[in-house]
Design a protein around this motif. Structure first.
Motif, PDB file in Angstrom:
ATOM      1  N   THR A   3      45.722  80.812 118.893  1.00 55.06           N
ATOM      2  CA  THR A   3      45.523  79.779 119.919  1.00 55.06           C
ATOM      3  C   THR A   3      44.960  78.530 119.280  1.00 55.06           C
ATOM      4  O   THR A   3      44.149  78.602 118.389  1.00 55.06           O
ATOM      5  N   THR A   5      43.369  74.477 120.153  1.00 52.20           N
ATOM      6  CA  THR A   5      42.239  74.029 120.963  1.00 52.20           C
ATOM      7  C   THR A   5      42.525  74.089 122.465  1.00 52.20           C
ATOM      8  O   THR A   5      41.631  73.975 123.262  1.00 52.20           O
ATOM      9  N   ASP A   6      43.741  74.240 122.829  1.00 53.93           N
ATOM     10  CA  ASP A   6      44.208  74.293 124.217  1.00 53.93           C
ATOM     11  C   ASP A   6      43.441  73.379 125.182  1.00 53.93           C
ATOM     12  O   ASP A   6      43.104  73.745 126.292  1.00 53.93           O
ATOM     13  N   PHE A   7      43.203  72.156 124.738  1.00 58.26           N
ATOM     14  CA  PHE A   7      42.648  71.162 125.643  1.00 58.26           C
ATOM     15  C   PHE A   7      43.792  70.571 126.468  1.00 58.26           C
ATOM     16  O   PHE A   7      44.862  70.318 125.928  1.00 58.26           O
ATOM     17  N   LEU A 124      33.890  67.542 119.890  1.00 60.87           N
ATOM     18  CA  LEU A 124      34.447  68.878 119.646  1.00 60.87           C
ATOM     19  C   LEU A 124      35.585  68.837 118.633  1.00 60.87           C
ATOM     20  O   LEU A 124      35.811  69.793 117.903  1.00 60.87           O
ATOM     21  N   ASN A 125      36.295  67.735 118.582  1.00 60.30           N
ATOM     22  CA  ASN A 125      37.370  67.625 117.605  1.00 60.30           C
ATOM     23  C   ASN A 125      36.876  67.105 116.262  1.00 60.30           C
ATOM     24  O   ASN A 125      37.661  66.823 115.379  1.00 60.30           O
TER      25      ASN A 125
END
Lengths: 464, 641
Positions: A3, A5-7, A124-125
């Motif tokens: 998976t 970062t599924d943002f 976060l990135n």
């Protein structure tokens, strides 16, 4: 399956609400291009080079109608604020058009961003570190140019560099203590005595206190200086308020459909954001010409950092005035002797004889505007020149976490001194010194691993 | 080098063991003894039997941090403490003017006696076989180590193997323009083992260390130097050594302090073009904390002198070690340097100093048990793991030996944490941070050094040593009695009151304090800087049974520094919370976008097991840790399988 970062893709109006100028709708996420291409008439934005601005129109795909003429900035990941694909729609402004564009963006695949979510993603990135992201948050919430500048300085690392200087000084002492311990026979390093440590702790404590002093200013810059205007009915509170408000200095201008009282609370006086307490109360009492509720005034005074006490110069002091003077006895205040355009029955001298010479008194005629300049100057003076050294004027600690860490760091230094008083050996006392260093490091996000050792080896020539 | 006529015929099966230890230096001796004492049939192989527990560098054991390691080794049932107590020629407690956490015991060793005594202990150990032999390769099947093969063709099989190769691993000595393949002190090097490790997939690094020249003590003018005698106060390393065995000061040998001078520095500066340190001949990375003299003179050019210590190497020799004059200058220059120094103007150099380069297993390839990640059942310890120092080596040897022994017995591994022992700090630093230079323990490496004291190693570790079968029941009972006596007395002091008698108040005022008005709890009174346990006894009744001095020492330290100990314990609690945050074994760091590239690479390489461990990796910043924590909490970790 790995998976990622599924943002999801988020959007928001990223300029302050207001009339005039341009407004920007920002979209960030994997589907930013998909979203914009559905509502943009012009070039195929997926084909244009990154970091370009493109002319075109936003259309409503439902009926094909033009919504606004726009410039669209295209920024492909990762060199963007959030490290994701970012689209910024520069529209002509006007709350209605901007809102319509946002609605379209949300309809065609984006989600409304939560407050600060772009910054959160940037963090976060891995785009920015914690203290920078805190500064960005402060920046977003900044209420005047001055507070904007404080936030920007922090972002650039002015606070960080001050803190790092403090830490370096602590590190020098610590390294010396460590050399004494690990190389007890080494005769070249200064032997750190508790006296030396005590002097150092005192000096550092003063420097931290200076930073903390700026936090009071910093807090004001961020939250506004709570200010109340008090006085009995018809002394000119309303006109003073209106004067302050109607100078185009209100930071948040009227936006139709929002509550007037809330938005009008802030005014910018020479860079000092005043948060006006109980403006509704001022209007009410003046409008209805009724006896003010002393309770209401007391409440306003208690919740204020600054009180503007308005007295009528064309009348003698009344019992009510005296009561108000008594109520504001311990408050930081400016006494405004208003209506000086009429025949004067009350003088500054007379008031000084009651409140003392130290209080700030000015004379104004709110209607004719003379003297209000002086009031503004005085507010700015009170705020910027008290207890703050000019050299540090550009660094202000505004963040609650930073303030708390600075307090803890200062407490740690106090423990150093306590330990020395209790006759504890240097290597124990330095535990608190080291804690101070760690706490300061938490502000800047620096880890201390290895630093101390590098210091040790670069400074001392060690043998045995 | 050797020549083999027939590869086929030479090989033979030489026996089966539980544990094989390769190398009998300070790490290997501890590893072999620990494994054997735990009940494993153990083989200890060494290149040269004359080099068992040999000290190729300075003739001393202990010092800051290191001395505490020796006490820890002793509390865990290791040998170094007992062995130095039998063979020291001088004992000194350092840092006595500082707090209890940093007091450091150091002994000067009779290096020959030390070697002989350790060799005999090993020879007498029932489960242990000591044999001369050079290990050329490992027997590895399906990624598991099954034994070793020596240069004579002997194939030894075992359940686990511990490699403690020291500087013999592809060692190369350098003296000026001269360089040659060699182990320490001109012993035979181990070349093929390094090659075999590389074939097996290990990444090796090159480190460098050095040693100073030795001089003949009969040619030293001692009156031009400053004497540094040993201590009269009794102190030993081992908790088993009795106070009566302590050597009188007059029976101890002194060390002697002297200095380099401008002439020495000029000799060195004039010949820097011949210094391998600066001509590029030395490729290995040397230690910053123990630089060569030429390095010191270049880096600290404004210093007009450097301290030197002349240390006797033993009772039956006149050889002196010139501490802090480590060098790899040409022999001719070394002689000139020596003759320029006060006390050494007539000194005869007996052997030159040299630099030695050797192979190191980059320690990120190790698990926290010192088992390698590359080959199962294979362990490494000592200089092989990138450290320097006899004590660091011995501590690791003991730790690896215990774990190799436990694995051979099919038992759970033994882990020491940073808050439990300096050995734990050492292990964690190596496997988490790796090292770019020979690693030396320093007290400043330990965050919880107030808890890791010289005086309480037994309290911290005896229980563990006993559980491992390395501490006898008899010693354990003694330990429990001591522990109980400490607790009891501390409890008593917390209940007894010092009354404001004329006597007490006279004493208090003598030290500049205000007289007491009311009684004071004895423990609280003891916290005053000028009050010792013995002064306390003048003002209150003594315990029924008089206490031993080690008990009194504990009572004093734990009472006087209670506030700081509490702070340190609070820090440990914080650490434990971070240690409780486990990182899943199958985590895919490449799936976490936010982590900086450097941090990601480090995390992938080191594979930390907890957030706490991850936070200690250099190059992994607090922001990386926040992101990692967030992802783990949100369950956004790749679940590949």
């Amino acid at each position: 399956m790995a998976t990622t970062t599924d943002f999801d893709t988020i959007a928001a109006i990223s300029t302050p609400p207001g009339e005039g100028g341009i407004a920007i709708v920002r979209i960030s996420g994997d589907e930013a291009f998909e979203v914009i291409n559905k509502i943009f008439k012009g070039k195929d934005l997926t084909q244009v080079p990154s970091h370009t601005i493109n002319y075109g129109h936003i259309i409503d795909p439902d009926n094909g109608s033009d919504v606004d003429e726009v410039m669209v900035s295209v920024m492909k990941a990762p060199k963007t604020y959030t490290k994701e694909d970012v689209i910024e729609i520069n529209c002509h402004g006007g709350i209605i058009a901007t809102n319509k564009i946002l609605q379209l963006v949300l309809t065609y695949g984006a989600r409304m961003a939560e407050p600060g979510e772009f910054t959160k993603r940037a963090f976060l990135n891995g785009r920015i570190d914690l203290s920078q992201s805190e500064a960005v948050m402060d920046l977003i919430e900044a209420k005047t140019d001055r507070s904007m500048k404080a936030a920007l300085n922090q972002l650039d690392g002015n606070l960080s560099s001050l803190i790092r200087k403090l830490r370096q000084d602590i590190l020098d002492v610590l390294a010396n203590v460590e050399v004494n311990i690990d190389y007890p026979e080494y005769d070249d390093a200064e032997v750190v005595t508790t006296n030396l440590l005590s002097d150092k702790a005192k000096e550092l404590s003063i420097r931290i206190q200076k930073l903390l002093d700026t936090s009071k200013q910093g807090k004001v810059l961020r939250d506004g200086l709570a200010t109340s205007i008090v006085g009995r009915p018809n002394v000119g509170k309303s006109s003073l308020l209106n004067h302050l408000l109607h100078q185009d200095k209100a930071i948040v201008t009227d936006v139709p459909g929002t509550t007037r009282d809330v938005l009008e609370e802030y005014v910018n006086v020479r860079g000092v954001p005043l948060k006006l307490v109980d403006t509704a109360g001022i209007r009410e009492t003046d409008d209805k010409v009724e006896k003010i509720g002393v309770d209401r005034s007391r409440k306003a005074i208690q919740s204020s950092d600054l009180v503007l006490l308005v007295l009528n110069a064309s009348e003698h002091l009344t019992e009510e005035d005296k009561e108000l003077i008594e109520l504001t006895k311990n408050a930081k205040k400016i006494i405004i002797l208003n209506k000086t355009d009429l025949e004067q029955k009350l003088t500054s001298e007379e008031i000084k004889s009651i409140v003392g010479n130290d209080e700030s008194i000015i004379t104004t005629s709110a209607i004719k505007d003379n003297g209000t300049e002086k009031l503004e100057e005085m507010i700015a003076h009170l705020f910027f020149n008290e207890g703050i050294e000019s050299s540090q004027n550009d660094v202000m600690v505004t963040n609650a976490r930073h303030i708390s860490l600075l307090h803890q760091a200062k407490d740690a230094l106090a423990s150093v001194l306590d330990g020395i008083d209790a006759g504890m050996p240097v290597d124990l006392v330095q535990m608190d010194m080291r804690r101070c260093w760690d706490l300061l490091g938490e502000i800047t996000g620096d880890s201390y691993n290895g630093e101390l050792l590098d210091q040790l080896f670069s400074q001392f020539c060690l043998g045995k | 080098m050797s020549e083999i006529v027939s590869e086929e015929n030479i090989k033979y099966d030489a026996g089966n063991y539980d544990v094989i230890v390769v190398g009998a230096g300070h790490a290997g001796c501890e590893a072999a003894l620990a494994a054997a004492r735990m009940g494993n049939n153990t083989l200890l192989l060494t290149i040269n039997l004359e080099m068992v527990a040999f000290m190729p560098c300075n003739p001393s054991v202990g010092g800051p941090a290191k001395g505490i390691v020796v006490r820890e080794i002793d509390a865990l049932g290791g040998e170094m403490g007992r062995n130095i107590d039998k063979t020291y020629i001088q004992m000194r407690m350092l840092n006595t003017g500082k707090g209890p956490a940093v007091r450091a015991l150091r002994a000067q060793a009779d290096k020959h006696a030390y070697h002989r005594s350790m060799k005999k202990t090993i020879e007498e150990e029932p489960n242990l076989t000591l044999r001369q032999g050079i290990v050329d390769s490992l027997i590895v099947e399906d990624g598991e180590c099954k034994g070793v093969v020596t240069y004579t063709g002997a194939r030894y099989y075992s359940k686990t193997v511990v490699i403690c190769a020291g500087t013999a691993a592809r060692g190369r000595i350098i003296i000026g323009e001269l360089r040659y393949s060699s182990g320490p002190n001109n012993s035979q090097p181990a070349i093929k083992l390094s090659e075999n490790l590389e074939e097996l997939g290990f990444k090796l690094k090159r480190f460098k260390t050095g040693t100073p020249p030795r001089v003949n003590g009969t040619t030293i003018d001692f009156d031009e130097t400053e004497e540094q005698p040993g201590d009269a106060e009794v102190n030993h390393f081992s908790y088993e050594t009795s106070d009566e065995d302590y050597l009188d000061v007059k029976n101890q040998l002194s060390c002697w302090l002297t200095y380099t001078n401008e002439t020495t520095h000029k000799i060195i500066r004039d010949n820097l073009d011949r210094a391998p340190m600066f001509t590029g001949v030395i490729e290995g990375v040397g230690p910053r904390y123990c630089p060569s003299i030429e390095d010191k003179i270049v880096r600290f050019a404004d210093k007009s002198r450097h301290q030197l210590f002349l240390e006797p190497e033993g009772r039956d020799t006149d050889e002196y070690y010139v501490d802090a004059l480590s060098t790899s200058m040409p022999e001719e220059i070394q002689k000139k340097m020596i003759r320029s120094i006060a006390g050494l103007h007539h000194a005869e150099m007996m052997r030159p100093g040299y630099a030695i380069e050797y192979d190191v297993v980059d320690p990120y390839q190790l698990k926290p048990t010192f088992e390698t990640k590359v080959v199962k059942n294979l362990y490494t310890a000592g200089q092989t793991n990138g450290t320097s120092g006899y004590e660091e080596a011995a501590g690791q040897g003991l730790y690896a030996g215990i774990n190799a022994g436990l694995r051979a017995m099919g038992k759970e591994p033994f882990i020491l944490k940073r808050n439990e022992a300096y050995i734990g700090v050492l292990v964690d630093d190596l496997v988490t941070k790796g090292t770019n230079e020979p690693y030396r323990l320093l007290t400043s490496r330990a965050e919880y050094r107030l808890l890791l004291r010289n005086d309480n190693a037994d309290i911290r570790l005896t229980e563990k040593g006993h559980a491992l079968g390395l501490i006898s029941d008899e010693r354990y009972q003694k330990f429990l009695a001591k522990k109980e006596a400490v607790e009891k007395e501390m409890n008593r002091l917390n209940h007894l009151r010092i009354k404001p008698s004329a006597e007490v108040n006279a004493f208090v005022q003598e030290h500049g304090d205000k007289p007491l008005k009311d009684g004071v709890i004895a423990a609280v009174f003891l916290r005053r800087p000028y009050v010792t346990y013995h002064t306390l006894l003048k003002f209150m009744e003594a315990p029924k049974k008089p206490l031993g001095r080690r008990v009194i020492e504990q009572v004093e330290i734990r009472t006087k520094y209670a506030g700081y100990i509490k702070k340190a314990e609070a820090n440990v609690e914080r650490l434990k919370k971070m240690e409780a945050k486990k990182i899943p074994l199958n985590i895919d760091y490449s799936a976490i976008d936010g982590i900086a590239t450097e941090a990601r690479q480090k995390l992938e390489k080191i594979q930390p097991r907890t957030i706490a461990q991850a936070s200690r990796i250099s190059g992994v910043n607090p922001s990386d840790i926040s992101i990692l924590s967030v992802y783990i909490q949100q369950g956004r970790i790749a679940k590949t399988k």
